[in-house]
Design an enzyme around this catalytic site. Structure first.
Site, mmCIF file in Angstrom:
data_model
loop_
_atom_site.group_PDB
_atom_site.id
_atom_site.type_symbol
_atom_site.label_atom_id
_atom_site.label_comp_id
_atom_site.label_asym_id
_atom_site.label_seq_id
_atom_site.Cartn_x
_atom_site.Cartn_y
_atom_site.Cartn_z
ATOM 1 C CG ASN A 65 -1.498 7.642 -0.800
ATOM 2 O OD1 ASN A 65 -2.408 7.150 -0.139
ATOM 3 N ND2 ASN A 65 -1.079 7.103 -1.940
ATOM 4 C CD1 TRP A 66 -1.278 8.963 5.799
ATOM 5 C CD2 TRP A 66 -2.943 8.197 7.079
ATOM 6 N NE1 TRP A 66 -1.495 9.887 6.787
ATOM 7 C CE2 TRP A 66 -2.509 9.440 7.599
ATOM 8 C CE3 TRP A 66 -3.980 7.534 7.727
ATOM 9 C CZ2 TRP A 66 -3.084 10.025 8.722
ATOM 10 C CZ3 TRP A 66 -4.571 8.109 8.840
ATOM 11 C CH2 TRP A 66 -4.116 9.342 9.337
ATOM 12 C CE LYS A 67 1.784 4.784 -1.465
ATOM 13 N NZ LYS A 67 2.932 4.243 -2.238
ATOM 14 C CG HIS A 120 -1.193 5.966 -6.262
ATOM 15 N ND1 HIS A 120 -0.393 4.848 -6.294
ATOM 16 C CD2 HIS A 120 -0.536 6.887 -5.519
ATOM 17 C CE1 HIS A 120 0.703 5.079 -5.593
ATOM 18 N NE2 HIS A 120 0.652 6.304 -5.112
ATOM 19 C CD GLU A 177 0.836 2.010 -4.275
ATOM 20 O OE1 GLU A 177 1.984 2.233 -3.854
ATOM 21 O OE2 GLU A 177 -0.194 2.259 -3.617
ATOM 22 C CD GLU A 207 2.597 9.700 -6.571
ATOM 23 O OE1 GLU A 207 3.045 9.838 -5.433
ATOM 24 O OE2 GLU A 207 1.726 8.861 -6.860
ATOM 25 N N GLY A 255 8.891 4.613 -3.769
ATOM 26 C CA GLY A 255 9.370 3.582 -2.867
ATOM 27 C C GLY A 255 10.779 3.094 -3.140
ATOM 28 C CB SER A 285 11.980 8.580 -3.202
ATOM 29 O OG SER A 285 11.810 7.210 -3.530
ATOM 30 N N GLY A 335 4.323 9.520 0.150
ATOM 31 C CA GLY A 335 3.886 8.172 0.484
ATOM 32 C C GLY A 335 4.394 7.733 1.838
ATOM 33 N N GLY A 336 5.432 6.887 1.835
ATOM 34 C CA GLY A 336 5.932 6.302 3.080
ATOM 35 C C GLY A 336 6.282 7.312 4.150
#
Length: 266
Positions: free
Chosen positions: A16-18, A108, A110, A178, A184, A224, A245-246
């Site tokens: 997921n590049w967000k 998600h 967010e 998640e 994060g 993470s 994610g990141g």
């Protein structure tokens, strides 16, 4: 790979590049990722890999994957509950289907937190994905406060029930557990924690959708995730991959996560 033989579920590594990378950066990224996986002799038949770029990148990514016959998959980060109309800024499932988008992330944390998306809205989005033949990647997970008040699994299980309300005819879905407290933070859940929740989510899927659909459904862990911990999660019988994610924005790291079976011979 042992887990595929036991369950029949092909592990799924989703990035997921967000809100990162424009369409030109996306083209370069996908090309490099495909080369990295090819150099590593990645077997897409045993581990599916997909990227979830921003909406403005989707056409570029879809064209590149199609034209170069890349084995990478891709998906969208959200869709509207509505098919058309006066909904400024919304993206219809019909638009995504026209781009041959196979997957869409729904719910998600967010989106829940920053956009106030309720379980009823998410159920409507799951229905919209179904209408257009797009597989929802439904995200569920608890906050640290939820964990303290209700214990593990209670909140994600209820979120799954609510999202499937009225959608019991669905035949294909991916569920991503998640825990919000892990996203994060650099502090992932343990494989055992992820397995406990995944097992309870699969029990709910069995109850609502039937044994066949539940056993075919892939349940991912997210929060993470990195190359150093992915293999531990994939050893668990009910964890079938990861929503990353990141780390999905680092080509070498994401490719290494996709190669989880090589880390410890899973």
């Amino acid at each position: 790979m042992a887990s595929v033989k036991k369950t029949g579920r092909i592990p799924f590594i989703a990035g997921n590049w967000k809100m990162n990378l424009d369409h030109l950066q996306a083209i370069a990224f996908v090309q490099k990722l495909a080369w990295s996986l090819k150099d590593a002799k990645h077997d897409f038949a045993t581990t599916e890999v997909a990227v979830f770029p921003p909406f403005t990148d989707l056409r570029s990514v879809q064209t590149l994957i199609s034209a170069d016959k890349l084995e990478l998959g891709f998906g969208a980060q959200d869709l509207s509950q509505y098919d058309s109309g006066a909904y400024t800024g919304e993206i219809s499932g019909a638009f995504l289907k026209a781009l041959d988008v196979p997957y869409v992330i729904i719910g998600h944390s967010e989106r829940r937190q920053y956009h106030g998306e309720t379980d009823a809205v998410l159920a409507a989005k799951v229905a919209a994905a179904m209408r257009h033949g797009i597989v929802p990647v439904l995200c569920v997970g608890e906050t640290a406060d939820d964990l303290e008040k209700h214990g593990p699994s209670a909140v994600p299980v209820q979120q799954l029930r609510d999202a499937l309300a009225g959608n019991e005819a669905i035949t294909e879905i991916v569920v991503a557990y998640e825990p919000v407290w892990a996203i994060g933070s650099g502090q992932a859940a343990t494989p055992q924690q992820a397995e406990q929740v995944a097992a309870e989510l699969r029990a709910v899927l069995t109850e609502l959708l039937g044994e066949d659909v539940a056993q075919a459904t892939r349940i991912l862990y997210g929060g993470s995730v990195k190359s150093g911990n992915i293999a531990g999660f994939l050893r668990e019988p009910n964890v079938d991959g990861a929503l990353v994610g990141g780390a999905s924005l680092d080509i070498a790291e994401f490719a290494s996560i996709a190669q989880f079976s090589k880390h410890v011979g899973v």
